[in-house]
Design an enzyme around this catalytic site. Structure first.
Site, PDB file in Angstrom:
ATOM      1  N   SER A 102      70.303  60.561 -34.033  1.00 39.68           N
ATOM      2  CA  SER A 102      71.655  60.066 -34.210  1.00 39.68           C
ATOM      3  C   SER A 102      70.091  58.670 -34.860  1.00 39.68           C
ATOM      4  O   SER A 102      69.867  59.138 -35.582  1.00 39.68           O
ATOM      5  CB  SER A 102      72.655  59.504 -33.039  1.00 39.68           C
ATOM      6  N   HIS A 103      70.773  57.739 -34.707  1.00 38.13           N
ATOM      7  CA  HIS A 103      70.665  56.263 -36.058  1.00 38.13           C
ATOM      8  C   HIS A 103      69.213  55.896 -35.156  1.00 38.13           C
ATOM      9  O   HIS A 103      69.135  54.868 -35.994  1.00 38.13           O
ATOM     10  CB  HIS A 103      71.695  55.619 -35.368  1.00 38.13           C
ATOM     11  N   ASP A 132      73.878  56.938 -41.677  1.00 41.51           N
ATOM     12  CA  ASP A 132      73.063  56.671 -40.288  1.00 41.51           C
ATOM     13  C   ASP A 132      72.071  58.009 -40.628  1.00 41.51           C
ATOM     14  O   ASP A 132      72.529  59.090 -40.814  1.00 41.51           O
ATOM     15  CB  ASP A 132      73.307  56.349 -38.469  1.00 41.51           C
ATOM     16  N   ASP A 176      71.963  61.285 -38.383  1.00 42.73           N
ATOM     17  CA  ASP A 176      72.902  62.759 -38.800  1.00 42.73           C
ATOM     18  C   ASP A 176      74.312  61.981 -39.514  1.00 42.73           C
ATOM     19  O   ASP A 176      74.995  63.449 -39.307  1.00 42.73           O
ATOM     20  CB  ASP A 176      72.949  62.655 -37.275  1.00 42.73           C
ATOM     21  N   ASP A 180      77.134  60.707 -39.345  1.00 47.51           N
ATOM     22  CA  ASP A 180      78.667  60.341 -38.096  1.00 47.51           C
ATOM     23  C   ASP A 180      78.379  59.005 -38.373  1.00 47.51           C
ATOM     24  O   ASP A 180      79.569  58.264 -37.766  1.00 47.51           O
ATOM     25  CB  ASP A 180      78.119  61.400 -36.844  1.00 47.51           C
ATOM     26  N   ARG A 181      77.728  57.959 -38.308  1.00 51.11           N
ATOM     27  CA  ARG A 181      78.314  56.671 -38.975  1.00 51.11           C
ATOM     28  C   ARG A 181      78.113  56.031 -40.013  1.00 51.11           C
ATOM     29  O   ARG A 181      77.616  56.854 -40.534  1.00 51.11           O
ATOM     30  CB  ARG A 181      77.311  55.783 -37.709  1.00 51.11           C
ATOM     31  N   THR A 227      82.954  54.554 -24.048  1.00 48.59           N
ATOM     32  CA  THR A 227      82.189  55.270 -25.216  1.00 48.59           C
ATOM     33  C   THR A 227      81.501  56.013 -24.772  1.00 48.59           C
ATOM     34  O   THR A 227      81.506  56.405 -23.843  1.00 48.59           O
ATOM     35  CB  THR A 227      81.034  53.452 -24.496  1.00 48.59           C
ATOM     36  N   GLU A 268      84.790  53.665 -32.938  1.00 49.87           N
ATOM     37  CA  GLU A 268      83.744  52.610 -31.938  1.00 49.87           C
ATOM     38  C   GLU A 268      83.531  51.301 -32.620  1.00 49.87           C
ATOM     39  O   GLU A 268      83.764  51.448 -33.560  1.00 49.87           O
ATOM     40  CB  GLU A 268      83.227  53.901 -31.282  1.00 49.87           C
ATOM     41  N   SER A 291      80.651  50.838 -32.780  1.00 49.62           N
ATOM     42  CA  SER A 291      78.918  50.881 -33.128  1.00 49.62           C
ATOM     43  C   SER A 291      79.193  51.910 -34.166  1.00 49.62           C
ATOM     44  O   SER A 291      78.101  53.468 -34.416  1.00 49.62           O
ATOM     45  CB  SER A 291      78.143  52.265 -31.648  1.00 49.62           C
ATOM     46  N   LYS A 308      82.382  61.564 -35.181  1.00 50.31           N
ATOM     47  CA  LYS A 308      82.723  60.845 -35.986  1.00 50.31           C
ATOM     48  C   LYS A 308      81.940  61.362 -37.612  1.00 50.31           C
ATOM     49  O   LYS A 308      81.381  61.697 -36.852  1.00 50.31           O
ATOM     50  CB  LYS A 308      82.151  59.500 -35.016  1.00 50.31           C
TER      51      LYS A 308
END
Length: 580
Positions: A140-141, A319, A321, A323-324, A387, A406, A408, A419
């Protein structure tokens, strides 16, 4: 583990070190590539041992992947999607997983050139191809590279993260697994550089253009003609920071090729296995290229004589991948909680996909109540969940919600079950385009839209403090102390109406998630939340969330509105005393 019945000559079942993944946070799908053997001898560790060579001391990848296959027998004879965010070991690990999939009876794997795809695109491919699940290689991030993080994530057939009962089974299997199955033949890497069809042993492999597939999905959700009109305005400019993650190719296709933005509007757009040394987390601390370009804080350097370009009207980042997301206007940061609320408030009018209205809205418990005010005004059902994106999945599958998010920096909708960073950016561009339909009028800016929203729905002043690298025992002691003080606090703290440990009963399947965060809620809906996070790289992270709501007619500065609650939260938790 079970033995293969009369295994073909081309298959091998190799002993694996039992418990190779024990103690690692499988529930959050993170396997850390910090082990010296995996990090320094990756080429040896990510292949089956040759005859007479023996078994390497650590086989975290093989152990975990075999645990996925062993605990999910529905995958046998079916299709599986495989891809990752391009971080260090992405290609080597993907080739190993292909060989293991072939040995475990997977009928077909759908992947993409160089095994590179965003998490949202993989979720879409699962749903589009009716695959039974996906293995996603991402942390992820978190940072990438030989000395940083590597992760494996399993998504189920709805395209979303595996629910807790599935990840619990995988985790338990990793503690006792003794063998893994792998196809002994080599993978021809040259076949995975462009779309096409190939095989690995008896297993079919389809290499698809994930960028094109995702672009087609977005064109079915948003009005690209209207977006092109916005991007083409002389008084509009934008910038997108891919942070050297997988978002780069998707951004180039959609923002530049499809919408006509300048190639110069993309920052850090080439995926790199170490993210160029960046920490690919799109926030004010780590997205420095975007923060400086948009002039979002006092540390942003002034324009130099060599760089006289104006500050863009719109900026965003994703980020590792993809998704954020992070969204900003010129010298104006949009908080993730406000972003979710504003997308929800404008969705029906601005986004064709939602032309019939929203089914409902959901947010994670620590996320501010800004979107609650929207749901109340629009007469929509509002859900508060723990979460973790997996908690939204059941609500989406039951058609109870359309949009969720979320604090985040995660926002999404029911178009997939993850997301989606690029989707969120297109949602904001659609809102801007909707408010700027008349090219003869002055541009309505991001800040204009946010302030108009506050004037209509009120404003939630919100902040989050992260205390990272805390000793786990001390973090647990602090949370236990808070739990022991609930009744005392309700008696002694003026205006405190709720003091509890949040639990959630899923309205779809009745499952219960307990101990999801300490909530201190006041009569005026102000809140102080404490929660331990498991997505950092090392140690425990204590998150303290603070929120104060102001009605539309009240104006205050964020620090001024939140300062009393911050002080109260630190005092009640004794955070400094417990953590030092």
């Amino acid at each position: 583990g079970d033995q293969l019945e009369n295994p073909p000559k081309s298959f091998a079942e190799t002993e694996a070190e039992g418990g190779g993944a024990e103690g690692r946070n499988v529930g959050d799908a993170h396997l850390r590539a910090r082990d010296e053997t995996l990090r320094r001898a990756a080429a040896r560790d990510l292949r089956a041992p040759e005859e007479g060579e023996g078994v390497p001391a650590a086989k975290y990848l093989e152990n975990f992947v075999q645990a996925i296959f062993d605990t999910n027998p529905q995958l046998k004879g079916e299709s599986l999607v495989l891809g990752g965010d391009g971080r260090f070991l992405n290609i080597q690990a993907s080739e190993t997983i292909l060989r293991m999939a072939a040995a475990n009876g997977i009928k077909r794997v759908i992947t993409m050139p160089d095994f590179l795809a965003s998490t949202p695109a993989i979720s879409h491919l699962v749903r589009e191809t009716k695959a039974k699940g996906a293995i996603i290689l991402t942390a992820s991030h978190n940072p990438g590279g030989a000395d940083n993080d590597f992760g494996i994530k399993f998504n189920t057939e709805n395209g979303g993260p595996a629910p807790t009962h599935v990840t619990d089974k995988i985790y338990e299997m990793t503690k006792s697994i003794e063998h893994y199955r792998i196809y002994e033949g080599a993978v021809d890497s040259s076949k995975f550089q462009r779309p096409g069809e190939t095989t690995v042993g008896p297993m079919a492999v389809s290499i698809v253009d994930a960028v094109e597939e995702y672009s087609r999905l977005m064109k079915g959700i948003f009005d690209f003609d209207l977006l092109r009109n916005l991007v083409g305005r002389k008084d509009f400019s934008m910038v997108f920071d891919a942070m050297h993650g997988v978002a780069g190719p998707f951004a180039r296709k959609i923002f530049v090729d499809d919408l006509g933005a300048s190639p110069d509007s993309l920052l850090n757009a080439d995926p790199l296995e170490d993210f160029g040394g960046l920490h690919p987390d799109p926030n004010l601390k780590y997205a420095r290229s975007l923060v400086d370009r948009m002039k979002l804080d006092d540390d942003s350097p002034p324009p130099s004589s060599a760089d006289s370009s104006p500050v863009p009207e719109f900026g965003a980042a994703a980020d590792g991948d993809a998704d954020r997301n992070m969204v900003a206007g010129k010298r104006f940061f949009v908080t993730p909680s406000d972003s979710l609320a504003i997308i929800a408030a404008n969705a029906k009018e601005a986004i064709p996909y939602f032309k019939d209205g929203l089914k409902g809205i959901a947010r994670s418990m620590p996320t501010s109540g800004a979107v609650d005010a929207v749901a109340k005004k629009l007469g929509l059902k509002m859900y508060e969940v723990p979460t973790g994106w997996k908690f939204f999945g059941n609500l989406m599958d039951a058609e109870m919600i359309s949009i969720c998010g979320e604090e985040s920096f995660g926002t999404g909708s029911n178009h997939i079950r993850e997301k989606d960073g690029i989707w969120a950016v297109l949602a904001w561009l659609s809102i801007l385009a909707h408010h700027n339909r008349d090219p003869k009028k002055d541009l309505v800016s991001v800040e204009d839209i946010v302030r108009a929203h506050w004037a209509t729905y009120g404003r939630s002043y919100y902040t989050r403090y992260d205390y990272e690298g805390v000793e786990s025992d001390k973090a647990d002691q602090m949370i236990d102390f808070l739990r022991s003080q609930f009744e005392t606090m309700k008696k002694e703290v003026p205006g405190l109406s709720i003091a509890d440990d949040f639990e959630y009963k899923d309205p779809v399947d009745g499952s219960l998630a307990q101990k999801q965060g300490i909530r201190l809620v006041f009569d005026d809906n102000s809140r102080v939340i404490f929660r331990l996070s498991g997505t950092g790289s090392e140690g425990a992270t204590i998150r303290m969330y603070v929120e104060a709501f102001a009605s539309p007619e009240v104006a205050a500065e964020g620090k001024e509105a939140l300062a009393p609650l911050v002080g109260l939260g630190l005092s009640l938790s004794k955070l400094k005393e417990f953590t030092g």
